[in-house]
Design a protein around this motif. Structure first.
Motif, PDB file in Angstrom:
ATOM      1  N   HIS A   1     -12.692  12.149 -19.761  1.00 37.09           N
ATOM      2  CA  HIS A   1     -13.045  10.890 -20.429  1.00 37.09           C
ATOM      3  C   HIS A   1     -13.772   9.965 -19.467  1.00 37.09           C
ATOM      4  N   ASN A   2     -13.255   9.830 -18.249  1.00 39.68           N
ATOM      5  CA  ASN A   2     -13.864   8.919 -17.279  1.00 39.68           C
ATOM      6  C   ASN A   2     -15.261   9.373 -16.870  1.00 39.68           C
ATOM      7  N   ILE A   3     -15.450  10.678 -16.799  1.00 41.49           N
ATOM      8  CA  ILE A   3     -16.796  11.201 -16.531  1.00 41.49           C
ATOM      9  C   ILE A   3     -17.753  10.741 -17.623  1.00 41.49           C
ATOM     10  N   ARG A   4     -17.303  10.876 -18.876  1.00 43.94           N
ATOM     11  CA  ARG A   4     -18.165  10.469 -19.993  1.00 43.94           C
ATOM     12  C   ARG A   4     -18.480   8.976 -19.933  1.00 43.94           C
ATOM     13  N   VAL A   5     -17.503   8.172 -19.525  1.00 46.16           N
ATOM     14  CA  VAL A   5     -17.741   6.733 -19.398  1.00 46.16           C
ATOM     15  C   VAL A   5     -18.841   6.475 -18.375  1.00 46.16           C
ATOM     16  N   TYR A   6     -18.738   7.084 -17.199  1.00 49.78           N
ATOM     17  CA  TYR A   6     -19.752   6.850 -16.166  1.00 49.78           C
ATOM     18  C   TYR A   6     -21.113   7.401 -16.583  1.00 49.78           C
ATOM     19  N   LYS A   7     -21.111   8.554 -17.247  1.00 47.14           N
ATOM     20  CA  LYS A   7     -22.386   9.102 -17.697  1.00 47.14           C
ATOM     21  C   LYS A   7     -23.072   8.183 -18.701  1.00 47.14           C
ATOM     22  N   SER A   8     -22.264   7.457 -19.490  1.00 48.24           N
ATOM     23  CA  SER A   8     -22.851   6.556 -20.487  1.00 48.24           C
ATOM     24  C   SER A   8     -23.646   5.420 -19.844  1.00 48.24           C
ATOM     25  N   PHE A   9     -23.390   5.131 -18.581  1.00 43.03           N
ATOM     26  CA  PHE A   9     -24.111   4.073 -17.875  1.00 43.03           C
ATOM     27  C   PHE A   9     -25.315   4.607 -17.099  1.00 43.03           C
ATOM     28  N   LEU A  10     -25.470   5.921 -17.048  1.00 41.65           N
ATOM     29  CA  LEU A  10     -26.537   6.505 -16.238  1.00 41.65           C
ATOM     30  C   LEU A  10     -27.821   6.654 -17.037  1.00 41.65           C
TER      31      LEU A  10
ATOM     32  N   HIS B   1     -10.753   8.793 -11.129  1.00 40.78           N
ATOM     33  CA  HIS B   1      -9.306   8.564 -11.171  1.00 40.78           C
ATOM     34  C   HIS B   1      -8.931   7.372 -12.045  1.00 40.78           C
ATOM     35  N   GLY B   2      -9.917   6.768 -12.696  1.00 36.88           N
ATOM     36  CA  GLY B   2      -9.624   5.675 -13.610  1.00 36.88           C
ATOM     37  C   GLY B   2      -9.534   4.326 -12.951  1.00 36.88           C
ATOM     38  N   VAL B   3     -10.072   4.196 -11.740  1.00 35.69           N
ATOM     39  CA  VAL B   3     -10.047   2.918 -11.026  1.00 35.69           C
ATOM     40  C   VAL B   3     -11.480   2.510 -10.695  1.00 35.69           C
ATOM     41  N   ASP B   4     -11.891   1.386 -11.248  1.00 32.62           N
ATOM     42  CA  ASP B   4     -13.192   0.813 -10.921  1.00 32.62           C
ATOM     43  C   ASP B   4     -12.958  -0.352  -9.983  1.00 32.62           C
ATOM     44  N   THR B   5     -13.289  -0.176  -8.718  1.00 34.37           N
ATOM     45  CA  THR B   5     -12.997  -1.217  -7.728  1.00 34.37           C
ATOM     46  C   THR B   5     -13.813  -2.485  -7.958  1.00 34.37           C
ATOM     47  N   SER B   6     -14.892  -2.384  -8.742  1.00 35.45           N
ATOM     48  CA  SER B   6     -15.651  -3.591  -9.078  1.00 35.45           C
ATOM     49  C   SER B   6     -15.025  -4.334 -10.251  1.00 35.45           C
ATOM     50  N   LYS B   7     -14.066  -3.690 -10.929  1.00 36.83           N
ATOM     51  CA  LYS B   7     -13.312  -4.273 -12.054  1.00 36.83           C
ATOM     52  C   LYS B   7     -14.193  -4.595 -13.256  1.00 36.83           C
ATOM     53  N   ASN B   8     -15.315  -3.893 -13.387  1.00 39.03           N
ATOM     54  CA  ASN B   8     -16.209  -4.130 -14.524  1.00 39.03           C
ATOM     55  C   ASN B   8     -15.853  -3.283 -15.739  1.00 39.03           C
ATOM     56  N   ILE B   9     -15.349  -2.066 -15.509  1.00 35.61           N
ATOM     57  CA  ILE B   9     -15.120  -1.164 -16.648  1.00 35.61           C
ATOM     58  C   ILE B   9     -13.718  -0.570 -16.641  1.00 35.61           C
ATOM     59  N   ASN B  10     -12.770  -1.214 -15.964  1.00 32.29           N
ATOM     60  CA  ASN B  10     -11.422  -0.656 -15.909  1.00 32.29           C
ATOM     61  C   ASN B  10     -10.824  -0.443 -17.294  1.00 32.29           C
TER      62      ASN B  10
ATOM     63  N   SER C   1     -12.293   0.499 -19.921  1.00 27.06           N
ATOM     64  CA  SER C   1     -12.879   1.685 -20.559  1.00 27.06           C
ATOM     65  C   SER C   1     -12.366   2.980 -19.962  1.00 27.06           C
ATOM     66  N   LEU C   2     -11.781   2.909 -18.767  1.00 28.37           N
ATOM     67  CA  LEU C   2     -11.323   4.116 -18.077  1.00 28.37           C
ATOM     68  C   LEU C   2      -9.881   4.427 -18.441  1.00 28.37           C
ATOM     69  N   GLN C   3      -9.514   5.694 -18.303  1.00 31.41           N
ATOM     70  CA  GLN C   3      -8.143   6.127 -18.586  1.00 31.41           C
ATOM     71  C   GLN C   3      -7.418   6.463 -17.286  1.00 31.41           C
ATOM     72  N   ILE C   4      -6.104   6.236 -17.301  1.00 32.52           N
ATOM     73  CA  ILE C   4      -5.274   6.543 -16.147  1.00 32.52           C
ATOM     74  C   ILE C   4      -5.203   8.062 -15.960  1.00 32.52           C
ATOM     75  N   VAL C   5      -5.466   8.516 -14.766  1.00 30.12           N
ATOM     76  CA  VAL C   5      -5.442   9.952 -14.448  1.00 30.12           C
ATOM     77  C   VAL C   5      -4.122  10.349 -13.789  1.00 30.12           C
ATOM     78  N   ASN C   6      -3.649   9.547 -12.854  1.00 28.13           N
ATOM     79  CA  ASN C   6      -2.530   9.947 -12.003  1.00 28.13           C
ATOM     80  C   ASN C   6      -1.261   9.161 -12.331  1.00 28.13           C
ATOM     81  N   THR C   7      -0.174   9.894 -12.520  1.00 28.02           N
ATOM     82  CA  THR C   7       1.125   9.278 -12.791  1.00 28.02           C
ATOM     83  C   THR C   7       2.151   9.876 -11.836  1.00 28.02           C
ATOM     84  N   LEU C   8       2.754   9.025 -11.026  1.00 29.25           N
ATOM     85  CA  LEU C   8       3.790   9.453 -10.085  1.00 29.25           C
ATOM     86  C   LEU C   8       5.147   9.152 -10.715  1.00 29.25           C
TER      87      LEU C   8
END
Length: 821
Positions: free
Chosen positions: A473-482, A679-688, A690-697
């Protein structure tokens, strides 16, 4: 199946006359990697932004496929003289048209499910309740998309007496097509919510679109307490029979009277059409209880005996719609797919198995199928054909009737038979599993989870779950901006930030990622040994091992003249290298004073091929330093132009990282590098959002105890209690990667719907949390350390660090579990 002549009448003329053809199509294919039966397969070529199905036609033709639907009007089929092809305006419409016609062959009840949430769980629970009484066709997993629905409906067969299909949409104009494909006779509406709403102007438009599925149904089942939706359904379909259930309205066909939740189960009392009833379920959360009631309601309306329904409700199992992958003993990989057992899901599972680590032999553990109403001979024939085609080294059959298959299995496949799972467990040592991929595919009654646990490598109970569907899902999100021409390089150094580089790389390679980037050569070698074929860039290569670099087709980054001279002196013709330009990070790379000397030297060593030129941004997430990012981009353009002019060709040009993809689209150039974004983290906080959580501890509670007021908790008496507290001890500490600074109530974990603060210091192997006031907590309950609720970014803030460090420091003793649909 459909005849070629019938398909010709639906799609129009093919390149050859098909009017009198008696050939038939039995299998529809959209993914060339999943080919099993070439002689009876029709391939639909879809042209997407990043992947073009037309590129795989030659490969499929050489493997025996002869029927093709293409949407590229100028595609040249002259090299494929035996191919029968249809050139259509859109492959999706052609696929739906063919399946819509196929659906008309069947007059059985067909249930169509839509709504915002709960579609898949309701469908699967209804299936669990009815599978003993009906031969049911349904979507595999959550195959509810524009493509998934027709592929699911195509699985209908003459022995089925009930079909259940869910339909999901993302925008206006999609449901009408799915309605023509499913043609439901009974409609089910789960609820209306905000999920997947970005393609609609408002909820009303979304509701109207979803209700198009029910245009030709005679009955609609829904939840009456969703008042606006219920009233709109009645208004839209005044001629239809609307059947509902409710917590509030006693006039509903099913009325819920009472819900009693205890520590171990829930009991629901209800009345259905005037008949009193009750059932127990192991589920205790509100959402699961709601969905169990909905599933009971549907099953009763479909004819299930009330007493039998109540009995079966207690056996409903949690729906794990993802394959679970674990590391096994003796270098084995384990895949648990005991979600269900039928030919459709088996085909999906075997396709998945075939794409696993190419260096390991493939083993399938398969249970007996229980499909009511099916012609067992027909089922067995299809099953044998599947098993013989997939490239298994060993096959383990479980079930009293499975021995009948052995004589029909390819003799090159070593085959074993056990009557029960218990018998298999008792003889595991004799099978001597070693360096194999072992898939367990079975009906729930065989309890293959016991086998899965027995074969798993021993770890302690703290686990890191990696949701590979969220990665996609997150790949598709980033591809949508390319931009359409921009490629993507996946940065998976440090074991893909601690989650497992080979497994993640396999997922990314399937998604169309063009390049991989790792820090060191051994990481690249691990990827190659794991079967990864895409180009791999090494950011920090050790040039003492140049022969190994060539052997494994690894491409070094060159960032100083000593490296350039060394590689030039020990390389062959067209050796691919990558040039790192320092534009302000001041870490690695050629600085501006060296650019002229670099171009001069490149002109002398033409046997090297510069595959790419790149630089590294210093502060792309930080808006305060956007001016500096623009300065870096300007400098990078100057350096690239100098290099390009000297080389006489255009290497791949890349500058942006995950944070820069959205903020600085003008600098996307030929390729972007994405790492944290997967991994579902946008450090710029622009599209968080839209992203899905990947890692659960996760960790399980080891012990619960009371601590009196005034007493302390943990080392150094840091956690002094001002009141009596109930605490839980978790088997996770800083040796597992939980930062010590998260202790003393600086961070809270998630338990049963509540946040629970960490009290006292984080210990090496244990951590204490305050669970005072949280209801129904028991030893063994699962605690989310970080994930969808307790955020990894909050943990990083508590630890005064960044999320990368949190993820990469998770210890190898924490087992990784991969989840995938």
């Amino acid at each position: 199946m459909l005849s070629i002549s019938r398909i010709g009448s639906l799609l129009g003329p093919a390149n050859k006359n098909t009017e009198n053809s008696v050939a038939t199509v039995e299998h529809l294919l959209i993914d060339s990697r999943k080919l099993l039966f070439p002689g009876t397969t029709m391939f639909f070529a879809f042209k997407g932004m990043k992947t073009d199905g037309h590129l795989f036609i030659s490969e499929l033709y050489n493997k025996g496929v002869r029927y093709f639907v293409v949407e590229a009007p100028d595609f040249d089929f002259s090299p494929y003289p035996e191919a029968i092809t249809w050139k259509v305006p859109g492959s999706l419409k052609a696929l739906q048209t063919i399946v819509s016609d196929y659906r008309k062959q069947f007059s059985i009840p067909v249930v169509g499910i839509t709504g915002s949430n709960g579609k898949t769980i309701i469908k699967e629970w209804v299936y669990q309740l009815l599978e003993k009484d009906f031969s049911i066709v349904k979507n595999p997993g959550s195959y509810n998309s524009q493509i998934g629905v027709p592929l699911s409906v195509w699985q209908m067969h003459k022995n089925a007496d009930l079909a259940i299909f869910e339909a999901g949409i993302s925008t206006v104009g999609e449901m009408a097509g799915l309605g023509r494909v499913i043609q439901p006779t009974i409609g089910i509406f789960t609820n209306l919510g905000d999920a997947h709403s970005s393609g609609f102007e408002n909820l009303q438009q979304k509701l109207d679109e979803k209700l198009l599925l029910f245009n030709h149904t005679s009955i609609i089942l829904c939840h009456r307490d969703d008042t606006l939706t219920f009233e709109h359904i009645k208004y839209t379909f005044p001629e239809k029979k609307i059947i509902s259930w409710s917590y509030q309205d006693e006039t509903a066909e099913l009325f819920v009277k009472n819900i009693d939740i205890s520590n171990i189960s829930s009991e629901i009392r209800y009345s259905w059409r005037g008949n009193e009833g009750s059932f127990k379920t192991k589920f205790k959360d509100n959402l699961s209880i709601h969905l169990t009631i909905f599933a009971l309601f549907i099953s009763l309306e479909l004819g299930l005996d009330k007493a039998e329904a109540e009995k079966r409700m207690s056996f409903l199992s949690a729906i794990n719609m993802r394959l679970e992958t674990k590391e096994g003993e003796n270098d084995c990989i384990l895949i648990n797919d005991s979600y269900n057992a039928d030919l459709t899901s088996l085909t999906q599972a075997l396709n998945y198995l075939a794409m696993q680590d190419a260096s390991k032999n493939k083993v399938l553990v398969l249970s007996e199928f229980f499909q009511s109403g099916n012609d067992q001979h027909d089922t067995n024939e299809k099953l044998i054909s599947l098993l013989n085609r997939i490239g298994l080294s060993r096959l383990i059959l479980v079930g009293r009737n499975m021995h009948r298959l052995i004589t029909h299995i390819d003799p090159n496949i070593k085959t074993y038979h056990f009557n029960t799972t218990e018998e298999l467990l008792g003889k595991l040592a004799q099978l001597q599993f070693q360096n194999e991929v072992i898939m367990m595919k079975g009906a729930r009654v065989f309890h293959f989870e016991d086998l899965f646990d027995k074969l798993a490598k021993r770890f302690h109970s703290t686990v890191l779950e990696i949701n590979l569907d969220a990665v996609m899902h997150n790949i598709r999100v980033y591809k949508s901006f390319l931009k359409p021409e921009t490629k993507m390089l996946a940065v998976i150094k440090a074991g893909a930030y601690g989650v497992g580089s080979v497994k993640l790389a396999m997922q990314l390679e399937k998604s169309g990622v063009a390049y991989f980037g790792v820090a060191f050569m051994d990481e690249g070698i691990e990827l190659r040994r794991g079967g990864i074929k895409n180009p791999i860039l090494i950011f920090n290569p050790d040039l003492n091992f140049i022969p190994e670099m060539y052997r494994y087709r690894l491409e070094p980054v060159i960032y100083n003249f000593d490296m350039l001279d060394r590689v030039a002196g020990e390389s062959y013709f067209k050796t691919r290298i990558h040039l790192k330009i320092d534009t302000g990070l001041h870490r690695l790379g050629f600085v501006s004073e060296e650019w002229d000397q670099l171009t001069t030297q490149l002109d002398k060593i033409r046997h090297l091929q510069v595959a790419s030129v790149f630089s590294h941004l210093s502060a792309s997430p930080n808006n305060d330093f956007d001016y500096f990012t623009h300065q870096q981009a300007t400098q990078f353009n100057i350096a690239y132009q100098k290099i390009e002019e000297k080389l006489g060709y255009k290497p791949i040009k890349h500058l942006l990282n995950s944070a820069g993809v959205v903020k600085f689209r003008d600098y996307q150039f030929d390729m972007v590098r994405v790492g944290s974004g997967f991994h579902g983290v946008d450090t710029s906080k622009n599209i968080n959002r839209s992203l899905q959580i990947v890692n659960t501890l996760k960790a399980k509670i080891s012990l619960i105890k009371k601590v009196k007021a005034g007493e302390s908790i943990g080392y150094e008496r840091k956690g002094i209690t001002g009141r009596e507290r109930t605490i839980a001890i978790l088997p996770i500490g800083y040796a597992d990667g939980l930062v010590r600074k998260a202790g003393n109530e600086r961070y809270s974990v998630w338990l049963n719907g509540y946040f629970a603060p960490i009290v006292g210091n984080v210990n090496m192997d244990m951590t204490m949390i305050d669970i005072t006031g949280i209801p129904n907590v028991q030893t063994g309950d699962v605690v989310e350390i970080f994930g969808a609720n307790a955020k990894i970014t909050d943990l990083a803030e508590a630890g005064e660090t960044i999320f990368y460090e949190i993820l990469t420091r998770i210890s190898p003793r924490v087992k990784r579990i991969y989840l995938e649909s």
